[in-house]
Motif scaffolding. Structure first.
Motif, PDB file in Angstrom:
ATOM      1  N   VAL A  62       0.837  -1.203   0.000  1.00  0.00           N
ATOM      2  CA  VAL A  62       0.000   0.000   0.000  1.00  0.00           C
ATOM      3  C   VAL A  62       0.873   1.254   0.000  1.00  0.00           C
ATOM      4  O   VAL A  62       0.619   2.207  -0.745  1.00  0.00           O
ATOM      5  N   TYR A  88      -6.332   9.995  -2.538  1.00  0.00           N
ATOM      6  CA  TYR A  88      -5.920   8.653  -2.950  1.00  0.00           C
ATOM      7  C   TYR A  88      -6.392   7.616  -1.928  1.00  0.00           C
ATOM      8  O   TYR A  88      -6.910   6.568  -2.274  1.00  0.00           O
ATOM      9  N   GLN A  91     -10.122   7.095  -2.213  1.00  0.00           N
ATOM     10  CA  GLN A  91     -10.459   6.289  -3.388  1.00  0.00           C
ATOM     11  C   GLN A  91     -10.166   4.811  -3.163  1.00  0.00           C
ATOM     12  O   GLN A  91     -10.806   3.946  -3.744  1.00  0.00           O
ATOM     13  N   ASN A  92      -9.178   4.517  -2.353  1.00  0.00           N
ATOM     14  CA  ASN A  92      -8.793   3.142  -2.034  1.00  0.00           C
ATOM     15  C   ASN A  92      -9.206   2.815  -0.602  1.00  0.00           C
ATOM     16  O   ASN A  92      -8.496   2.119   0.120  1.00  0.00           O
ATOM     17  N   ARG A  95      -9.022  -0.736   1.791  1.00  0.00           N
ATOM     18  CA  ARG A  95      -7.692  -1.179   2.247  1.00  0.00           C
ATOM     19  C   ARG A  95      -7.153  -0.264   3.334  1.00  0.00           C
ATOM     20  O   ARG A  95      -6.620  -0.728   4.335  1.00  0.00           O
TER      21      ARG A  95
END
Length: 184
Positions: A62, A88, A91-92, A95
């Motif tokens: 990551v 960012y 958006q992810n 995780r």
């Protein structure tokens, strides 16, 4: 690594993230991951030593992806970089929410800002020409740990606030801190 191996590894990681949303890393077993991923233990052990190794690998992956993203979007201003990091992460989200929670790696946020040292420190150096190099480093780590704390709170609260709101807060706090050192 061939495509089949990559898919298997990704499946293991996805199952692990799913389990992290339910319980702490200390309570997740290889058996649970294998059952959920529909693989045998030998397959798991081809990819990872144990659950902590899986967590560390996933955290490093990551951070490497975030570093690559930042390198593809070079910024001149600290606030742009902070906003890019937050957007960012949002958006992810799954995780980051799982890995950055108290259940997994509560230091993910601090590791994120430590990774940004190469990009941010030159900006700080220019703003503090009268400070000695060691004081500049200490100030960077002080600011990065504070930013990491804000980021940890944002992650643990489910990223409910917009990235721009968090970036603005980080910038205001950082600017006031740096100004205090500029006045010395």
């Amino acid at each position: 690594m061939d495509i089949r191996s990559q898919r298997t590894r990704q499946n293991i990681c996805d199952c692990f993230i799913h389990l992290l949303n339910e319980k702490t890393v200390a309570k997740i077993t290889v058996t649970e991951i294998c059952e959920m991923a529909h693989i045998n233990r030998a397959t798991f052990y081809k990819h990872f030593l144990d659950v902590p190794d899986l967590l560390e690998n996933l955290t490093q992956q990551v951070l490497a992806e975030l570093q690559q993203f930042l390198e593809q979007h070079p910024q001149r201003q600290f606030e742009e970089m902070i906003l890019d990091i937050l957007c960012y992460m949002k958006q992810n989200g799954q995780r980051y929410l799982a890995l950055g929670s108290e259940k997994a790696d509560p230091n993910l946020a601090a590791k994120t800002f430590a990774m940004c040292y190469q990009s941010v420190f030159p900006v700080l150096e220019k703003q503090l020409p009268r400070q000695n190099p060691e004081q500049k480093k200490l100030l960077y780590y002080y600011l990065s740990q504070g930013c990491g704390g804000v980021l940890s709170h944002w992650l643990s609260s489910g990223m409910k606030q917009e990235p721009q709101e968090i970036a603005n807060f980080i910038m205001r706090a950082s600017i006031h801190t740096v100004r205090g050192f500029q006045e010395e």
